[in-house]
Design an enzyme around this catalytic site. Structure first.
Site, PDB file in Angstrom:
ATOM      1  N   ASN A  13       0.874  -1.166   0.000  1.00  0.00           N
ATOM      2  CA  ASN A  13       0.000   0.000   0.000  1.00  0.00           C
ATOM      3  C   ASN A  13       0.916   1.222   0.000  1.00  0.00           C
ATOM      4  O   ASN A  13       1.486   1.571   1.023  1.00  0.00           O
ATOM      5  CB  ASN A  13      -0.901  -0.018   1.244  1.00  0.00           C
ATOM      6  CG  ASN A  13      -1.679   1.277   1.413  1.00  0.00           C
ATOM      7  OD1 ASN A  13      -1.764   2.082   0.483  1.00  0.00           O
ATOM      8  ND2 ASN A  13      -2.256   1.485   2.585  1.00  0.00           N
ATOM      9  N   TRP A  14       1.042   1.817  -1.160  1.00  0.00           N
ATOM     10  CA  TRP A  14       1.974   2.951  -1.289  1.00  0.00           C
ATOM     11  C   TRP A  14       1.447   4.215  -0.628  1.00  0.00           C
ATOM     12  O   TRP A  14       2.193   5.175  -0.462  1.00  0.00           O
ATOM     13  CB  TRP A  14       2.241   3.236  -2.774  1.00  0.00           C
ATOM     14  CG  TRP A  14       3.100   2.225  -3.458  1.00  0.00           C
ATOM     15  CD1 TRP A  14       3.697   1.122  -2.901  1.00  0.00           C
ATOM     16  CD2 TRP A  14       3.490   2.234  -4.837  1.00  0.00           C
ATOM     17  NE1 TRP A  14       4.418   0.448  -3.851  1.00  0.00           N
ATOM     18  CE2 TRP A  14       4.309   1.114  -5.048  1.00  0.00           C
ATOM     19  CE3 TRP A  14       3.215   3.080  -5.912  1.00  0.00           C
ATOM     20  CZ2 TRP A  14       4.864   0.815  -6.289  1.00  0.00           C
ATOM     21  CZ3 TRP A  14       3.756   2.787  -7.156  1.00  0.00           C
ATOM     22  CH2 TRP A  14       4.580   1.664  -7.339  1.00  0.00           C
ATOM     23  N   LYS A  15       0.158   4.243  -0.313  1.00  0.00           N
ATOM     24  CA  LYS A  15      -0.463   5.463   0.230  1.00  0.00           C
ATOM     25  C   LYS A  15      -0.218   6.631  -0.742  1.00  0.00           C
ATOM     26  O   LYS A  15      -0.158   6.400  -1.949  1.00  0.00           O
ATOM     27  CB  LYS A  15       0.053   5.734   1.647  1.00  0.00           C
ATOM     28  CG  LYS A  15      -0.021   4.465   2.509  1.00  0.00           C
ATOM     29  CD  LYS A  15       0.146   4.687   3.968  1.00  0.00           C
ATOM     30  CE  LYS A  15      -0.006   3.340   4.677  1.00  0.00           C
ATOM     31  NZ  LYS A  15      -0.033   3.476   6.120  1.00  0.00           N
ATOM     32  N   HIS A  98      -9.510   1.335   4.650  1.00  0.00           N
ATOM     33  CA  HIS A  98      -8.240   1.539   5.345  1.00  0.00           C
ATOM     34  C   HIS A  98      -8.443   2.505   6.525  1.00  0.00           C
ATOM     35  O   HIS A  98      -9.236   3.445   6.422  1.00  0.00           O
ATOM     36  CB  HIS A  98      -7.181   2.093   4.380  1.00  0.00           C
ATOM     37  CG  HIS A  98      -5.812   2.089   4.989  1.00  0.00           C
ATOM     38  ND1 HIS A  98      -5.386   3.082   5.824  1.00  0.00           N
ATOM     39  CD2 HIS A  98      -4.806   1.179   4.911  1.00  0.00           C
ATOM     40  CE1 HIS A  98      -4.155   2.786   6.233  1.00  0.00           C
ATOM     41  NE2 HIS A  98      -3.784   1.642   5.696  1.00  0.00           N
ATOM     42  N   GLU A 100      -6.801   4.895   7.570  1.00  0.00           N
ATOM     43  CA  GLU A 100      -6.579   6.319   7.252  1.00  0.00           C
ATOM     44  C   GLU A 100      -7.810   6.917   6.570  1.00  0.00           C
ATOM     45  O   GLU A 100      -8.132   8.100   6.764  1.00  0.00           O
ATOM     46  CB  GLU A 100      -5.307   6.470   6.394  1.00  0.00           C
ATOM     47  CG  GLU A 100      -4.058   6.275   7.253  1.00  0.00           C
ATOM     48  CD  GLU A 100      -2.861   5.697   6.532  1.00  0.00           C
ATOM     49  OE1 GLU A 100      -2.805   5.745   5.291  1.00  0.00           O
ATOM     50  OE2 GLU A 100      -1.959   5.176   7.223  1.00  0.00           O
ATOM     51  N   GLU A 170      -5.534  -4.830  10.519  1.00  0.00           N
ATOM     52  CA  GLU A 170      -4.507  -3.823  10.771  1.00  0.00           C
ATOM     53  C   GLU A 170      -4.822  -3.070  12.064  1.00  0.00           C
ATOM     54  O   GLU A 170      -5.644  -2.138  12.056  1.00  0.00           O
ATOM     55  CB  GLU A 170      -4.454  -2.811   9.616  1.00  0.00           C
ATOM     56  CG  GLU A 170      -4.135  -3.442   8.277  1.00  0.00           C
ATOM     57  CD  GLU A 170      -3.547  -2.429   7.314  1.00  0.00           C
ATOM     58  OE1 GLU A 170      -2.427  -2.652   6.865  1.00  0.00           O
ATOM     59  OE2 GLU A 170      -4.201  -1.400   7.047  1.00  0.00           O
ATOM     60  N   GLY A 176       2.285   2.377  10.556  1.00  0.00           N
ATOM     61  CA  GLY A 176       3.233   3.468  10.352  1.00  0.00           C
ATOM     62  C   GLY A 176       3.956   3.902  11.615  1.00  0.00           C
ATOM     63  O   GLY A 176       4.619   4.935  11.632  1.00  0.00           O
ATOM     64  N   SER A 216       3.162  -2.111  10.210  1.00  0.00           N
ATOM     65  CA  SER A 216       4.614  -2.206  10.408  1.00  0.00           C
ATOM     66  C   SER A 216       5.163  -3.606  10.155  1.00  0.00           C
ATOM     67  O   SER A 216       6.125  -4.029  10.796  1.00  0.00           O
ATOM     68  CB  SER A 216       5.012  -1.700  11.800  1.00  0.00           C
ATOM     69  OG  SER A 216       4.614  -0.349  11.955  1.00  0.00           O
ATOM     70  N   GLY A 237       2.803  -1.100   4.186  1.00  0.00           N
ATOM     71  CA  GLY A 237       2.905   0.318   3.858  1.00  0.00           C
ATOM     72  C   GLY A 237       4.347   0.696   3.578  1.00  0.00           C
ATOM     73  O   GLY A 237       4.880   0.490   2.484  1.00  0.00           O
ATOM     74  N   GLY A 238       4.993   1.237   4.586  1.00  0.00           N
ATOM     75  CA  GLY A 238       6.348   1.786   4.433  1.00  0.00           C
ATOM     76  C   GLY A 238       7.328   0.859   3.722  1.00  0.00           C
ATOM     77  O   GLY A 238       8.056   1.292   2.818  1.00  0.00           O
TER      78      GLY A 238
HETATM   79  P1  PGA Z   1       2.742   0.297   7.500  1.00  0.00           P
HETATM   80  O1  PGA Z   1       1.304   0.517   6.822  1.00  0.00           O
HETATM   81  O2  PGA Z   1       3.263  -1.020   6.978  1.00  0.00           O
HETATM   82  O3  PGA Z   1       3.568   1.475   7.074  1.00  0.00           O
HETATM   83  O4  PGA Z   1       2.506   0.236   8.972  1.00  0.00           O
HETATM   84  C1  PGA Z   1       0.418  -0.541   6.673  1.00  0.00           C
HETATM   85  C2  PGA Z   1      -0.879  -0.043   6.079  1.00  0.00           C
HETATM   86  O5  PGA Z   1      -1.285   1.089   6.384  1.00  0.00           O
HETATM   87  O6  PGA Z   1      -1.523  -0.763   5.307  1.00  0.00           O
END
Ligand code: PGA
Length: 254
Positions: A13-15, A98, A100, A170, A176, A216, A237-238
């Site tokens: 997930n590149w956001k 998600h 966010e 999640e 994050g 994470s 994500g990251g």
């Molecule tokens: P993260 O993000 O791996 O940076 O914690 C995961 C996500 O939001 O899907």
């Protein structure tokens, strides 16, 4: 083994990261590293990157997803993108719900259900995100929270359509932050979600659903998390923005 009953799915997930040119470059870098993957590999990218990502991934085993879709097929929704538009250009996956989107952009269990419905109708596979806030974990209502989120999102989803649902557990406090759920916490919630799916659709259908962990997950902790009986993949994500790290997570899923 139960895990053989469902495909492992590692999704990045590149956001809101990477321009189209940067997207194409990262996919070109990842492509050879994951060519022999035993799992499904997906990158969920910003809308404007979709065309470049699809082109860069063409002929490879990398599938492309979006990070949200609207619930209507078309209409007066300035700034929104419909699921059918995504499908027409070759997108196969979409993240829905998600944290966010829920926290920053007003998504609710009800709109998540509507988006899920629209995505399935358009022929997409949904990565449905659920997860508790730290406060909810402290109050010992984690399982109740994810059960309610999952149940409402799947209210109109048939057993046949369940094959196009991937669930991503999640914990919001782990996204994050560098904090990761313990393997026991991840597996406990994932198996709780599977128990709910068994109540709703029967055990055989529930055993066929891929349930990811996200929050994470990285190259160092992926192997241990993915070894858990009910952790069938990851939403990353990251670490999905770094080719070598992402490839190591994909390798850990085989
Ligand atoms: P993260 O993000 O791996 O940076 O914690 C995961 C996500 O939001 O899907």
């Amino acid at each position: 083994m139960q895990k053989d009953l469902r495909p492992a799915v590692i999704a990045g997930n590149w956001k809101m990261n990477l321009t189209p040119a940067a997207a194409a470059a990262l996919i070109a870098e990842v492509r050879p590293l994951v060519a022999d993957a035993a799992c499904t590999v997906v990158f969920c990218v910003p809308f404007v990157d979709l065309a470049a990502a699809l082109e860069a991934a063409a002929g490879s085993n990398i599938k492309i997803g979006a990070q949200n879709c609207h619930w209507a097929t078309d209409g007066a929704y300035t700034g929104e993108v419909a699921a059918g538009m995504l499908r027409e250009i070759g997108v196969e996956y979409v993240i829905v719900g998600h944290s966010e989107r829920r926290t920053l952009f007003g998504d609710t269990n009800e709109t998540v259900a509507q988006r899920t419905r629209a995505a399935l109708d358009a022929g997409l596979t949904v990565i449905l995100c659920v997860g508790e806030y730290l406060e909810q974990r402290k109050q010992n209502i984690t399982l109740e929270t994810v059960r309610i989120q999952t149940k409402i999102a799947l209210a109109g989803v048939s057993a046949g359509e369940l094959k196009r649902i991937v669930i991503a557990y999640e914990p919001v406090w782990a996204i994050g932050t560098g904090l990761t759920a313990t393997v026991a916490q991840a597996n406990e919630v994932n198996s709780g979600i599977r128990a709910l799916l068994a109540e709703l659709y029967g055990k055989a259908a529930a055993d066929g659903v891929t349930i990811q962990y996200g929050g994470s997950m990285n190259a160092a902790n992926a192997e241990e998390l993915l070894a858990q009986p009910d952790v069938d993949g990851g939403l990353i994500g990251g670490a999905s923005l770094k080719a070598a790290d992402f490839a190591r997570i994909v390798a850990a899923a085989q």
